[in-house]
Design a protein around this motif. Sequence first.
Motif, short mmCIF file in Angstrom:
data_model
loop_
_atom_site.label_atom_id
_atom_site.label_comp_id
_atom_site.label_asym_id
_atom_site.label_seq_id
_atom_site.Cartn_x
_atom_site.Cartn_y
_atom_site.Cartn_z
N LYS A 70 -49.87 35.38 -4.27
CA LYS A 70 -50.05 36.83 -4.53
C LYS A 70 -50.63 37.14 -5.74
O LYS A 70 -51.43 37.92 -6.21
CB LYS A 70 -48.95 37.84 -4.09
CG LYS A 70 -48.96 38.00 -2.56
CD LYS A 70 -47.70 39.13 -2.27
CE LYS A 70 -47.41 39.20 -0.60
NZ LYS A 70 -46.52 40.16 -0.45
N ASN A 71 -49.94 36.31 -6.79
CA ASN A 71 -50.25 36.55 -8.29
C ASN A 71 -51.05 35.47 -8.87
O ASN A 71 -51.03 35.49 -10.23
CB ASN A 71 -48.90 36.61 -8.99
CG ASN A 71 -48.25 38.04 -8.52
OD1 ASN A 71 -48.62 39.14 -8.74
ND2 ASN A 71 -47.19 37.86 -7.55
N ILE A 72 -51.75 34.64 -8.15
CA ILE A 72 -52.30 33.60 -8.52
C ILE A 72 -53.47 33.88 -9.80
O ILE A 72 -53.60 33.15 -10.80
CB ILE A 72 -53.07 32.70 -7.61
CG1 ILE A 72 -53.46 31.25 -7.96
CG2 ILE A 72 -54.23 33.47 -6.90
CD1 ILE A 72 -52.25 30.36 -8.06
N LEU A 73 -54.11 35.06 -9.68
CA LEU A 73 -54.96 35.55 -10.78
C LEU A 73 -54.49 35.85 -12.01
O LEU A 73 -54.89 35.85 -13.17
CB LEU A 73 -55.94 36.57 -10.26
CG LEU A 73 -56.81 36.39 -9.08
CD1 LEU A 73 -57.55 37.41 -8.43
CD2 LEU A 73 -57.64 34.90 -9.25
N ALA A 74 -53.11 36.32 -11.92
CA ALA A 74 -52.35 36.65 -13.06
C ALA A 74 -51.59 35.78 -13.71
O ALA A 74 -51.36 35.58 -14.89
CB ALA A 74 -51.37 37.98 -12.80
N LEU A 75 -51.35 34.65 -12.95
CA LEU A 75 -50.29 33.61 -13.53
C LEU A 75 -50.97 32.85 -14.64
O LEU A 75 -50.06 32.66 -15.76
CB LEU A 75 -50.33 32.41 -12.56
CG LEU A 75 -49.39 32.84 -11.32
CD1 LEU A 75 -49.26 31.73 -10.38
CD2 LEU A 75 -47.84 33.42 -11.84
N PRO A 76 -52.29 32.70 -15.24
CA PRO A 76 -52.68 32.04 -16.34
C PRO A 76 -52.32 33.20 -17.53
O PRO A 76 -52.08 32.66 -18.64
CB PRO A 76 -54.13 31.84 -16.11
CG PRO A 76 -54.43 31.53 -14.68
CD PRO A 76 -53.22 32.52 -14.16
N CYS A 77 -52.35 34.30 -16.99
CA CYS A 77 -52.22 35.33 -18.33
C CYS A 77 -50.69 35.26 -18.69
O CYS A 77 -50.39 35.47 -19.85
CB CYS A 77 -52.64 36.81 -17.88
SG CYS A 77 -54.42 36.80 -17.46
N TYR A 78 -49.90 35.33 -17.63
CA TYR A 78 -48.34 35.22 -17.81
C TYR A 78 -48.04 33.95 -18.78
O TYR A 78 -47.09 34.26 -19.51
CB TYR A 78 -47.41 35.07 -16.54
CG TYR A 78 -47.73 36.15 -15.67
CD1 TYR A 78 -48.48 37.22 -15.77
CD2 TYR A 78 -47.25 35.96 -14.31
CE1 TYR A 78 -48.42 38.41 -15.00
CE2 TYR A 78 -47.26 37.27 -13.31
CZ TYR A 78 -48.03 38.16 -13.60
OH TYR A 78 -48.03 39.25 -12.87
N ILE A 79 -48.73 32.88 -18.59
CA ILE A 79 -48.37 31.76 -19.23
C ILE A 79 -48.85 31.78 -20.62
O ILE A 79 -48.11 31.45 -21.67
CB ILE A 79 -49.20 30.36 -18.49
CG1 ILE A 79 -48.18 30.06 -17.22
CG2 ILE A 79 -48.78 29.30 -19.54
CD1 ILE A 79 -48.68 28.99 -16.19
N LYS A 80 -50.15 32.17 -20.72
CA LYS A 80 -50.73 32.36 -22.14
C LYS A 80 -50.12 33.45 -22.90
O LYS A 80 -49.94 33.14 -24.12
CB LYS A 80 -52.26 32.56 -21.99
CG LYS A 80 -52.81 32.36 -23.29
CD LYS A 80 -53.12 31.13 -23.91
CE LYS A 80 -53.89 30.94 -25.06
NZ LYS A 80 -54.22 29.71 -25.41
N ASN A 81 -49.93 34.73 -22.24
CA ASN A 81 -49.69 35.75 -23.25
C ASN A 81 -48.20 35.97 -22.91
O ASN A 81 -47.60 37.02 -23.57
CB ASN A 81 -50.31 36.99 -22.80
CG ASN A 81 -51.87 36.72 -23.10
OD1 ASN A 81 -52.33 36.23 -24.18
ND2 ASN A 81 -52.64 37.13 -22.18
N GLY A 82 -47.25 35.48 -22.26
CA GLY A 82 -46.03 35.88 -21.61
C GLY A 82 -45.81 36.91 -21.00
O GLY A 82 -46.83 37.18 -20.38
N LEU A 83 -44.53 37.26 -20.56
CA LEU A 83 -44.63 38.31 -19.37
C LEU A 83 -43.32 39.09 -19.80
O LEU A 83 -42.24 38.64 -20.15
CB LEU A 83 -44.35 37.57 -18.22
CG LEU A 83 -44.06 38.54 -16.92
CD1 LEU A 83 -45.21 39.31 -16.53
CD2 LEU A 83 -43.93 37.88 -15.76
#
Length: 139
Positions: A70-83
């Motif tokens: 469900k979050n596949i598009l956001a996962l790269p952002c989570y890794i790069k920018n944190g969460l």
Amino acid sequence: MSWRFVSSIAAFLAILFITACQSDESLEFKRYYSSGALVYQQHCQNCHGTKGEGLSALIPPLSDSTYLRKNILALPCYIKNGLKGQIIISGKTFEDVMPANDLSPVEISQVLTYIGNSFGNKLSTIDEQSVQKNLAGCK
């Protein structure tokens, strides 16, 4: 010729034949997955655990395919920018901060391919082009 020599040649040719018959997609997946395992060990394993189990109520597990899908598009952002903020995974709420990582797009695609196909997950290869596209849309 000795029997050992002939059997060694036959084994070599069999291995060569098997690897030559693999598709480009299969080879790409194996490259991403194996490289992703190393990236995971260096950057993610300390918090998320060797088996992606997370840490109690502090760090979420990586074994929820539904959340990943469900979050596949956001996962790269989570890794790069944190969460930061609240997320719910497998019915549990997590609010701890995940720090940003200084990983390249190819490293992010590799680690996502590894996570997406480990710990009971069955996704496919997450290629560098997809990650770059998703990173361009990060907020």
